[in-house]
Design a protein around this motif. Structure first.
Motif, PDB file in Angstrom:
ATOM      1  N   ALA A  38     -20.373  17.221 -14.394  1.00  0.00           N
ATOM      2  CA  ALA A  38     -21.360  16.148 -14.202  1.00  0.00           C
ATOM      3  C   ALA A  38     -22.097  15.856 -15.500  1.00  0.00           C
ATOM      4  O   ALA A  38     -22.251  14.700 -15.895  1.00  0.00           O
ATOM      5  CB  ALA A  38     -22.348  16.524 -13.108  1.00  0.00           C
ATOM      6  N   ALA A  39     -22.563  16.900 -16.161  1.00  0.00           N
ATOM      7  CA  ALA A  39     -23.286  16.716 -17.426  1.00  0.00           C
ATOM      8  C   ALA A  39     -22.395  16.032 -18.454  1.00  0.00           C
ATOM      9  O   ALA A  39     -22.831  15.126 -19.169  1.00  0.00           O
ATOM     10  CB  ALA A  39     -23.787  18.053 -17.942  1.00  0.00           C
ATOM     11  N   ASN A  40     -21.153  16.442 -18.503  1.00  0.00           N
ATOM     12  CA  ASN A  40     -20.204  15.858 -19.454  1.00  0.00           C
ATOM     13  C   ASN A  40     -19.888  14.398 -19.104  1.00  0.00           C
ATOM     14  O   ASN A  40     -19.764  13.556 -19.998  1.00  0.00           O
ATOM     15  CB  ASN A  40     -18.924  16.693 -19.482  1.00  0.00           C
ATOM     16  N   MET A  41     -19.769  14.086 -17.832  1.00  0.00           N
ATOM     17  CA  MET A  41     -19.459  12.718 -17.409  1.00  0.00           C
ATOM     18  C   MET A  41     -20.562  11.741 -17.813  1.00  0.00           C
ATOM     19  O   MET A  41     -20.288  10.617 -18.202  1.00  0.00           O
ATOM     20  CB  MET A  41     -19.248  12.672 -15.894  1.00  0.00           C
ATOM     21  N   VAL A  42     -21.803  12.184 -17.711  1.00  0.00           N
ATOM     22  CA  VAL A  42     -22.926  11.318 -18.093  1.00  0.00           C
ATOM     23  C   VAL A  42     -23.019  11.202 -19.605  1.00  0.00           C
ATOM     24  O   VAL A  42     -23.251  10.136 -20.149  1.00  0.00           O
ATOM     25  CB  VAL A  42     -24.244  11.851 -17.489  1.00  0.00           C
ATOM     26  N   ARG A  43     -22.814  12.311 -20.289  1.00  0.00           N
ATOM     27  CA  ARG A  43     -22.945  12.330 -21.747  1.00  0.00           C
ATOM     28  C   ARG A  43     -21.823  11.560 -22.434  1.00  0.00           C
ATOM     29  O   ARG A  43     -22.063  10.829 -23.371  1.00  0.00           O
ATOM     30  CB  ARG A  43     -22.971  13.785 -22.224  1.00  0.00           C
ATOM     31  N   GLN A  44     -20.586  11.699 -21.953  1.00  0.00           N
ATOM     32  CA  GLN A  44     -19.442  11.129 -22.660  1.00  0.00           C
ATOM     33  C   GLN A  44     -18.749   9.982 -21.931  1.00  0.00           C
ATOM     34  O   GLN A  44     -17.999   9.245 -22.549  1.00  0.00           O
ATOM     35  CB  GLN A  44     -18.403  12.215 -22.917  1.00  0.00           C
ATOM     36  N   GLY A  45     -18.977   9.864 -20.646  1.00  0.00           N
ATOM     37  CA  GLY A  45     -18.207   8.893 -19.876  1.00  0.00           C
ATOM     38  C   GLY A  45     -18.972   7.634 -19.555  1.00  0.00           C
ATOM     39  O   GLY A  45     -20.102   7.433 -19.997  1.00  0.00           O
ATOM     40  N   PRO A  46     -18.362   6.811 -18.747  1.00  0.00           N
ATOM     41  CA  PRO A  46     -18.968   5.530 -18.388  1.00  0.00           C
ATOM     42  C   PRO A  46     -19.925   5.624 -17.195  1.00  0.00           C
ATOM     43  O   PRO A  46     -20.227   4.626 -16.574  1.00  0.00           O
ATOM     44  CB  PRO A  46     -17.744   4.681 -18.025  1.00  0.00           C
ATOM     45  N   PHE A  47     -20.387   6.823 -16.881  1.00  0.00           N
ATOM     46  CA  PHE A  47     -21.236   6.996 -15.704  1.00  0.00           C
ATOM     47  C   PHE A  47     -22.706   7.029 -16.082  1.00  0.00           C
ATOM     48  O   PHE A  47     -23.113   7.735 -16.991  1.00  0.00           O
ATOM     49  CB  PHE A  47     -20.866   8.277 -14.952  1.00  0.00           C
ATOM     50  N   GLY A  48     -23.507   6.260 -15.346  1.00  0.00           N
ATOM     51  CA  GLY A  48     -24.942   6.220 -15.602  1.00  0.00           C
ATOM     52  C   GLY A  48     -25.704   7.228 -14.776  1.00  0.00           C
ATOM     53  O   GLY A  48     -26.808   7.636 -15.127  1.00  0.00           O
TER      54      GLY A  48
END
Length: 70
Positions: A38-48
């Motif tokens: 989850a932390a990685n998805m917000v930091r690196q991905g297109p998720f807000g």
């Protein structure tokens, strides 16, 4: 509310930065792995926004444990 493809005690509900897109859902028994993801998805991905959820058997529903936001 249940997550699509439920197969774990914990889940992620992931909202893309595009507010009109439907959230993606992931389930697993690996709480620590989901938290890191989850932390990685917000930091690196297109998720807000990503929510870490746990299944509550008494309520027969998901409860929010933690929120990750960009």
């Amino acid at each position: 509310m249940t997550l699509q493809g439920y197969d774990g005690r914990f889940g992620l509900r992931c909202w893309p930065a595009d507010a009109e897109a439907a959230p993606e859902e992931i389930a697993s028994d690996d709480e620590a792995g989901l938290r890191a993801r989850a932390a990685n998805m917000v930091r690196q991905g297109p998720f807000g926004r990503v929510e870490l959820l746990a299944w509550n058997f008494e309520l027969n529903d998901w409860i929010r444990m933690e929120v990750f936001e960009a």
